[in-house]
Design a protein around this motif. Structure first.
Motif, PDB file in Angstrom:
ATOM      1  N   HIS A 146       0.799  -1.225   0.000  1.00 41.83           N
ATOM      2  CA  HIS A 146       0.000   0.000   0.000  1.00 41.83           C
ATOM      3  C   HIS A 146       0.827   1.268   0.000  1.00 41.83           C
ATOM      4  N   GLU A 147       2.155   1.149   0.191  1.00 42.87           N
ATOM      5  CA  GLU A 147       3.014   2.329   0.158  1.00 42.87           C
ATOM      6  C   GLU A 147       3.690   2.522  -1.195  1.00 42.87           C
ATOM      7  N   SER A 148       3.510   1.561  -2.112  1.00 40.30           N
ATOM      8  CA  SER A 148       4.163   1.659  -3.411  1.00 40.30           C
ATOM      9  C   SER A 148       3.444   2.658  -4.307  1.00 40.30           C
ATOM     10  N   THR A 149       4.170   3.146  -5.308  1.00 43.35           N
ATOM     11  CA  THR A 149       3.622   4.125  -6.248  1.00 43.35           C
ATOM     12  C   THR A 149       2.503   3.494  -7.080  1.00 43.35           C
ATOM     13  N   HIS A 150       1.443   4.274  -7.303  1.00 44.65           N
ATOM     14  CA  HIS A 150       0.301   3.833  -8.115  1.00 44.65           C
ATOM     15  C   HIS A 150      -0.384   2.601  -7.533  1.00 44.65           C
ATOM     16  N   PHE A 151      -0.306   2.422  -6.212  1.00 42.07           N
ATOM     17  CA  PHE A 151      -0.929   1.247  -5.591  1.00 42.07           C
ATOM     18  C   PHE A 151      -2.432   1.229  -5.840  1.00 42.07           C
ATOM     19  N   GLN A 152      -3.070   2.401  -5.714  1.00 43.94           N
ATOM     20  CA  GLN A 152      -4.524   2.466  -5.865  1.00 43.94           C
ATOM     21  C   GLN A 152      -4.946   2.034  -7.262  1.00 43.94           C
ATOM     22  N   GLY A 153      -4.208   2.480  -8.285  1.00 41.61           N
ATOM     23  CA  GLY A 153      -4.534   2.093  -9.656  1.00 41.61           C
ATOM     24  C   GLY A 153      -4.351   0.606  -9.889  1.00 41.61           C
ATOM     25  N   ILE A 154      -3.280   0.053  -9.337  1.00 42.86           N
ATOM     26  CA  ILE A 154      -3.029  -1.386  -9.466  1.00 42.86           C
ATOM     27  C   ILE A 154      -4.143  -2.180  -8.797  1.00 42.86           C
TER      28      ILE A 154
ATOM     29  N   LEU B 155      -8.909  -5.666  -9.199  1.00 45.25           N
ATOM     30  CA  LEU B 155     -10.300  -5.901  -8.822  1.00 45.25           C
ATOM     31  C   LEU B 155     -11.183  -6.098 -10.056  1.00 45.25           C
ATOM     32  N   VAL B 156     -10.976  -5.265 -11.079  1.00 43.69           N
ATOM     33  CA  VAL B 156     -11.754  -5.403 -12.319  1.00 43.69           C
ATOM     34  C   VAL B 156     -11.457  -6.750 -12.984  1.00 43.69           C
ATOM     35  N   GLY B 157     -10.180  -7.119 -13.053  1.00 43.10           N
ATOM     36  CA  GLY B 157      -9.817  -8.410 -13.634  1.00 43.10           C
ATOM     37  C   GLY B 157     -10.418  -9.571 -12.866  1.00 43.10           C
TER      38      GLY B 157
ATOM     39  N   ASP C  29      -4.261  -4.132   2.365  1.00 42.04           N
ATOM     40  CA  ASP C  29      -3.277  -5.217   2.255  1.00 42.04           C
ATOM     41  C   ASP C  29      -3.966  -6.567   2.094  1.00 42.04           C
ATOM     42  N   LEU C  30      -5.012  -6.785   2.881  1.00 39.26           N
ATOM     43  CA  LEU C  30      -5.732  -8.051   2.825  1.00 39.26           C
ATOM     44  C   LEU C  30      -6.491  -8.199   1.501  1.00 39.26           C
ATOM     45  N   LEU C  31      -7.064  -7.096   1.018  1.00 41.43           N
ATOM     46  CA  LEU C  31      -7.743  -7.137  -0.277  1.00 41.43           C
ATOM     47  C   LEU C  31      -6.754  -7.465  -1.389  1.00 41.43           C
ATOM     48  N   LEU C  32      -5.568  -6.861  -1.325  1.00 39.64           N
ATOM     49  CA  LEU C  32      -4.532  -7.151  -2.312  1.00 39.64           C
ATOM     50  C   LEU C  32      -4.137  -8.621  -2.256  1.00 39.64           C
ATOM     51  N   ALA C  33      -4.018  -9.169  -1.048  1.00 39.24           N
ATOM     52  CA  ALA C  33      -3.648 -10.580  -0.896  1.00 39.24           C
ATOM     53  C   ALA C  33      -4.699 -11.498  -1.527  1.00 39.24           C
ATOM     54  N   ILE C  34      -5.978 -11.159  -1.348  1.00 35.95           N
ATOM     55  CA  ILE C  34      -7.050 -11.968  -1.938  1.00 35.95           C
ATOM     56  C   ILE C  34      -6.993 -11.928  -3.460  1.00 35.95           C
ATOM     57  N   LEU C  35      -6.837 -10.730  -4.003  1.00 38.08           N
ATOM     58  CA  LEU C  35      -6.837 -10.574  -5.463  1.00 38.08           C
ATOM     59  C   LEU C  35      -5.629 -11.249  -6.098  1.00 38.08           C
ATOM     60  N   ILE C  36      -4.445 -11.034  -5.508  1.00 31.18           N
ATOM     61  CA  ILE C  36      -3.231 -11.634  -6.063  1.00 31.18           C
ATOM     62  C   ILE C  36      -3.292 -13.157  -5.980  1.00 31.18           C
TER      63      ILE C  36
END
Length: 226
Positions: free
Chosen positions: A69-77, A82-84, A153-160
């Protein structure tokens, strides 16, 4: 920005020191004394293979050292992931429904409406309940703080960790039995469990329980409104 050692999960400030272009020295973890992130010098294919093999260090590399969540363009990624995720889930819903219906030019408008209504319910209501039950299960079983950054972070973990869903695209080209869809679901479930264990540092049994609750709720919702 803080990174993590892929071996033990200990927080570190930097992964490598660059002396000149192409000349770097990987840093060692002060906790376990191992190289903090060996994947920096590895090809992408090696990372993908280790993700498929469910190696926790590969998940730490992706979730903490490549995307966080601290990386650049995290929100866009996060939005793109999520769309994918939703598109692949919509395709899965169509694949499950396809054997039950006659697909062709003779299909009535009401049949089309019914199929796409079910698909929207599966994708939006099913995944909404899946995420809600997932985070509630995490808070109750894993005793995890629900800070907003933690939520992301948890949402990112689910999607990845749902990357196995991309295998559904193979069914656009080749014919597979419907059972293959549920085998892919099992791989997604196991991958979600490993990612949750990495992100929360909880026990495997509790992570399995949290993931089982979330997936069971989603399955029941989609069956009720089918």
């Amino acid at each position: 920005m803080e990174y993590r050692c892929v071996q033990c999960g200990f927080r570190i400030k930097t992964l490598f020191v660059q002396y000149s272009p192409g000349n770097i020295r990987l840093m060692k973890c002060v906790n376990c004394k191992a190289v903090a992130d060996e994947y920096i010098e590895c090809e992408l294919m090696i990372v993908l293979i280790d993700l498929i093999l469910h190696k926790p260090k590969a998940y730490r590399h992706v979730l903490f050292n490549v995307l966080n969540h601290e990386s650049t363009h995290f929100q866009g990624i996060l939005w793109k992931l999520l769309v994918g995720f939703l598109v692949l889930d919509a395709y899965r819903s169509l694949l499950v429904k396809k054997p039950e219906e006659e697909w062709g030019t003779t299909m009535s408008f009401s049949s089309f409406f019914w199929i796409y209504r079910k698909m929207l319910v599966d994708v939006f209501l099913g995944n909404y309940m899946f995420l809600c039950s997932f985070f509630l299960a995490i808070r109750s079983l894993l005793k995890t703080s629900a800070r907003f950054s933690r939520f992301r972070d948890l949402l990112l973990a689910i999607l990845i960790s749902s990357y196995f869903k991309i295998l559904l695209t193979a069914m656009m080209v080749w014919e597979f039995p419907t059972a293959v869809i549920y085998i892919i679901d099992l791989f997604v479930f196991s991958s979600n469990t490993v990612a949750l264990k990495v992100i929360t540092k909880s026990t495997m049994n509790r992570c399995i329980g949290a993931c089982f609750i979330a997936h069971a709720v989603k399955f029941c919702i989609t069956q009720v409104f089918s």
